[in-house]
Write a protein that holds these residues in place. Structure first.
Motif, PDB file in Angstrom:
ATOM      1  N   LYS A 207       9.997  29.161  38.545  1.00 33.50           N
ATOM      2  CA  LYS A 207       8.597  29.619  38.468  1.00 33.50           C
ATOM      3  C   LYS A 207       7.942  29.603  39.850  1.00 33.50           C
ATOM      4  CE  LYS A 207       4.245  28.733  36.010  1.00 33.50           C
ATOM      5  NZ  LYS A 207       4.133  30.043  35.367  1.00 33.50           N
ATOM      6  N   ALA A 208       8.191  28.498  40.586  1.00 29.48           N
ATOM      7  CA  ALA A 208       7.625  28.376  41.929  1.00 29.48           C
ATOM      8  C   ALA A 208       8.119  29.509  42.828  1.00 29.48           C
ATOM      9  CB  ALA A 208       7.992  27.024  42.535  1.00 29.48           C
ATOM     10  N   PHE A 209       9.414  29.743  42.792  1.00 30.14           N
ATOM     11  CA  PHE A 209      10.005  30.789  43.628  1.00 30.14           C
ATOM     12  C   PHE A 209       9.436  32.156  43.250  1.00 30.14           C
ATOM     13  CE2 PHE A 209      13.251  33.542  45.433  1.00 30.14           C
ATOM     14  CZ  PHE A 209      13.487  32.926  46.660  1.00 30.14           C
ATOM     15  N   ASP A 210       9.283  32.375  41.942  1.00 29.62           N
ATOM     16  CA  ASP A 210       8.742  33.635  41.435  1.00 29.62           C
ATOM     17  C   ASP A 210       7.301  33.853  41.910  1.00 29.62           C
ATOM     18  OD1 ASP A 210       9.033  35.993  39.789  1.00 29.62           O
ATOM     19  OD2 ASP A 210       7.623  35.058  38.396  1.00 29.62           O
ATOM     20  N   LEU A 211       6.570  32.750  42.108  1.00 24.63           N
ATOM     21  CA  LEU A 211       5.178  32.837  42.550  1.00 24.63           C
ATOM     22  C   LEU A 211       5.041  32.833  44.079  1.00 24.63           C
ATOM     23  CD1 LEU A 211       3.529  30.492  39.891  1.00 24.63           C
ATOM     24  CD2 LEU A 211       3.274  32.978  40.074  1.00 24.63           C
ATOM     25  N   GLY A 212       6.169  32.879  44.768  1.00 23.76           N
ATOM     26  CA  GLY A 212       6.140  33.051  46.223  1.00 23.76           C
ATOM     27  C   GLY A 212       6.385  31.804  47.049  1.00 23.76           C
ATOM     28  N   VAL A 213       6.736  30.680  46.403  1.00 23.14           N
ATOM     29  CA  VAL A 213       7.012  29.450  47.155  1.00 23.14           C
ATOM     30  C   VAL A 213       8.426  29.515  47.736  1.00 23.14           C
ATOM     31  CG1 VAL A 213       7.286  26.943  46.986  1.00 23.14           C
ATOM     32  CG2 VAL A 213       5.458  28.088  45.708  1.00 23.14           C
ATOM     33  N   ASN A 214       8.541  29.289  49.042  1.00 25.36           N
ATOM     34  CA  ASN A 214       9.878  29.259  49.652  1.00 25.36           C
ATOM     35  C   ASN A 214      10.157  27.941  50.381  1.00 25.36           C
ATOM     36  OD1 ASN A 214       8.287  29.525  51.961  1.00 25.36           O
ATOM     37  ND2 ASN A 214       9.672  30.982  52.957  1.00 25.36           N
ATOM     38  N   TYR A 215       9.163  27.044  50.404  1.00 26.69           N
ATOM     39  CA  TYR A 215       9.279  25.764  51.114  1.00 26.69           C
ATOM     40  C   TYR A 215       9.445  24.628  50.097  1.00 26.69           C
ATOM     41  CZ  TYR A 215       7.279  21.670  53.641  1.00 26.69           C
ATOM     42  OH  TYR A 215       7.027  20.427  54.160  1.00 26.69           O
ATOM     43  N   PHE A 216      10.617  23.982  50.158  1.00 28.00           N
ATOM     44  CA  PHE A 216      10.951  22.906  49.225  1.00 28.00           C
ATOM     45  C   PHE A 216      11.237  21.627  50.008  1.00 28.00           C
ATOM     46  CE2 PHE A 216      11.737  26.845  47.105  1.00 28.00           C
ATOM     47  CZ  PHE A 216      11.398  26.624  45.776  1.00 28.00           C
ATOM     48  N   ASP A 217      10.648  20.519  49.575  1.00 22.27           N
ATOM     49  CA  ASP A 217      10.754  19.247  50.283  1.00 22.27           C
ATOM     50  C   ASP A 217      11.231  18.160  49.326  1.00 22.27           C
ATOM     51  OD1 ASP A 217       9.486  17.385  52.683  1.00 22.27           O
ATOM     52  OD2 ASP A 217       9.162  16.504  50.703  1.00 22.27           O
ATOM     53  N   VAL A 218      12.169  17.337  49.794  1.00 18.58           N
ATOM     54  CA  VAL A 218      12.697  16.266  48.946  1.00 18.58           C
ATOM     55  C   VAL A 218      13.191  15.130  49.834  1.00 18.58           C
ATOM     56  CG1 VAL A 218      15.105  17.100  48.828  1.00 18.58           C
ATOM     57  CG2 VAL A 218      14.063  15.922  46.822  1.00 18.58           C
TER      58      VAL A 218
ATOM     59  N   GLY B 127       3.811  24.042  49.526  1.00 26.42           N
ATOM     60  CA  GLY B 127       5.204  23.617  49.440  1.00 26.42           C
ATOM     61  C   GLY B 127       5.487  22.940  48.103  1.00 26.42           C
ATOM     62  N   PHE B 128       6.747  22.906  47.755  1.00 28.91           N
ATOM     63  CA  PHE B 128       7.206  22.298  46.507  1.00 28.91           C
ATOM     64  C   PHE B 128       7.627  20.864  46.801  1.00 28.91           C
ATOM     65  CE2 PHE B 128      10.179  21.131  43.251  1.00 28.91           C
ATOM     66  CZ  PHE B 128       9.900  21.890  42.127  1.00 28.91           C
ATOM     67  N   GLY B 129       6.867  19.888  46.296  1.00 24.53           N
ATOM     68  CA  GLY B 129       7.213  18.487  46.485  1.00 24.53           C
ATOM     69  C   GLY B 129       8.278  18.061  45.493  1.00 24.53           C
ATOM     70  N   GLY B 130       9.497  17.862  45.963  1.00 29.18           N
ATOM     71  CA  GLY B 130      10.618  17.566  45.076  1.00 29.18           C
ATOM     72  C   GLY B 130      10.437  16.321  44.230  1.00 29.18           C
TER      73      GLY B 130
ATOM     74  N   PRO C 164       1.299  19.617  47.531  1.00 27.59           N
ATOM     75  CA  PRO C 164       0.417  18.973  46.550  1.00 27.59           C
ATOM     76  C   PRO C 164       0.986  17.651  46.049  1.00 27.59           C
ATOM     77  CG  PRO C 164       0.764  21.303  46.035  1.00 27.59           C
ATOM     78  CD  PRO C 164       1.777  20.915  47.075  1.00 27.59           C
ATOM     79  N   PRO C 165       0.188  16.888  45.278  1.00 28.60           N
ATOM     80  CA  PRO C 165       0.672  15.617  44.717  1.00 28.60           C
ATOM     81  C   PRO C 165       1.930  15.803  43.868  1.00 28.60           C
ATOM     82  CG  PRO C 165      -1.698  15.835  44.425  1.00 28.60           C
ATOM     83  CD  PRO C 165      -1.209  17.158  44.928  1.00 28.60           C
ATOM     84  N   GLY C 166       2.623  14.688  43.616  1.00 34.61           N
ATOM     85  CA  GLY C 166       3.894  14.736  42.898  1.00 34.61           C
ATOM     86  C   GLY C 166       3.762  14.871  41.401  1.00 34.61           C
TER      87      GLY C 166
ATOM     88  N   TYR D 108      12.977   9.615  46.509  1.00 36.00           N
ATOM     89  CA  TYR D 108      12.333  10.155  45.312  1.00 36.00           C
ATOM     90  C   TYR D 108      13.224  10.073  44.068  1.00 36.00           C
ATOM     91  CZ  TYR D 108       9.327  12.227  48.936  1.00 36.00           C
ATOM     92  OH  TYR D 108       8.507  12.431  50.019  1.00 36.00           O
ATOM     93  N   GLY D 109      13.779   8.903  43.819  1.00 36.87           N
ATOM     94  CA  GLY D 109      14.585   8.703  42.600  1.00 36.87           C
ATOM     95  C   GLY D 109      15.731   9.692  42.499  1.00 36.87           C
ATOM     96  N   ASN D 110      15.826  10.382  41.360  1.00 35.74           N
ATOM     97  CA  ASN D 110      16.925  11.342  41.173  1.00 35.74           C
ATOM     98  C   ASN D 110      16.494  12.786  41.448  1.00 35.74           C
ATOM     99  OD1 ASN D 110      15.337  11.890  38.962  1.00 35.74           O
ATOM    100  ND2 ASN D 110      16.917  11.545  37.419  1.00 35.74           N
ATOM    101  N   ALA D 111      15.418  12.938  42.234  1.00 33.99           N
ATOM    102  CA  ALA D 111      14.893  14.275  42.523  1.00 33.99           C
ATOM    103  C   ALA D 111      15.919  15.171  43.229  1.00 33.99           C
ATOM    104  CB  ALA D 111      13.625  14.174  43.367  1.00 33.99           C
TER     105      ALA D 111
END
Length: 282
Positions: free
Chosen positions: A37-48, A17-20, A240-242, A52-55
């Motif tokens: 880039k993440a989407f292009d590499l097959g990531v479809n799960y995004f978390d925020v 997953g993509f850690g926002g 993964p870590p931020g 997380y500040g201005n994420a």
């Protein structure tokens, strides 16, 4: 990027997953490039999350071109219904979306917090109503406490749990097996945090990465095995870590994912014996 089913839902998420939080305090251009880039590499799960500040401000515009084909998860740390409602509306606006695929109670830790959330005018009331209104598809929670996680799991029919599943926490800290067993028994989606974590910082040690409060594994050989250890369990995905360099490493590692072997597990267990886990359970 392999995808796995999220518990009893019909959703399929990329195993990484993509850690926002990676986007906090970074330029919009950086966010746009990393999300694409993440989407292009097959990531479809995004978390925020609002914490997380201005994420959220960065992720909204960056994810917009891919929103229809992504699974977007957000959270609230507010424990009351009114506060959770405010967080929800703010996050929907910032992320430029009409709904969240998953909305979670963030970082449940103490008994008091859990009781407030589940009580009259507690945050859970907001999440249930939002799901009824179509602003949330699925309801979940994250926790930094075994006790809080078990309490939550036994008092509401959640769709998912976001929890630290880490080789050192699991084996040296007795932190994770109980929660994993209960979540698996219920058949709910298990999302993993801290798979690539090593230990906590000692007093007066400086952070290595600005958006990562713990010390990640720095040996790539061990890092890959630790991630495979987590993903070899019956979980849906790991975040993964931020830090974007570690996120990209995780994507690289998972291009050829295979379950961890016994000999590799034993190597991690030997390391765990000499490691102070990020989380421990009495």
């Amino acid at each position: 990027m392999p995808k796995r089913k999220l518990g009893k839902t019909n959703e399929k998420l990329s195993i990484i997953g993509f850690g926002g939080i990676m986007l906090n305090d970074n330029p919009q251009e950086f966010a746009n490039e990393l999300v694409a880039k993440a989407f292009d590499l097959g990531v479809n799960y995004f978390d925020v999350a609002p914490k997380y500040g201005n994420a959220e401000d960065r992720l909204g515009p960056a994810l917009k071109p891919f929103r229809k084909n992504s699974f977007l998860a957000c959270k609230t740390r507010r424990r009351d219904a009114a506060g959770a409602q405010k967080d929800l509306e703010n996050s929907l606006r910032k992320l430029q979306t009409d709904y969240f695929d998953l909305y979670q109670l963030h970082e449940l830790t103490t008994d008091d917090e859990v009781q407030t959330v589940f009580g009259t005018n507690g945050a859970l009331e907001t999440l249930v109503k939002a799901k009824r209104d179509g602003k949330i598809k699925h309801i979940g929670f994250s926790a930094h406490s075994v006790k809080a996680a078990l309490f939550a799991l036994k008092n509401f029919n959640f769709d998912s749990i976001l929890f630290p599943i880490n080789f050192a926490c699991w084996n040296a800290g007795n932190f994770g097996p109980q929660v994993f067993a209960e979540a698996e028994k219920q058949g709910i989606g298990i999302l993993a945090l801290k798979a690539m974590a090593l230990t906590t910082f000692r007093e007066k040690e400086d952070l290595i990465f600005k958006n990562c409060w713990y010390k990640p594994i720095d040996d790539e050989h061990i890092m890959k095995r630790a991630l495979r250890y987590t993903l070899s369990k019956k979980i849906t995905a790991a975040i993964p870590p931020g830090e974007y360099t570690l996120f990209l490493k995780a994507l690289e590692f998972m291009q050829d994912f295979s379950p961890i072997e016994e000999e590799e597990t034993q190597e991690l267990l030997a390391l765990a014996k000499n490691t102070r886990p990020v989380f421990m359970h009495d």
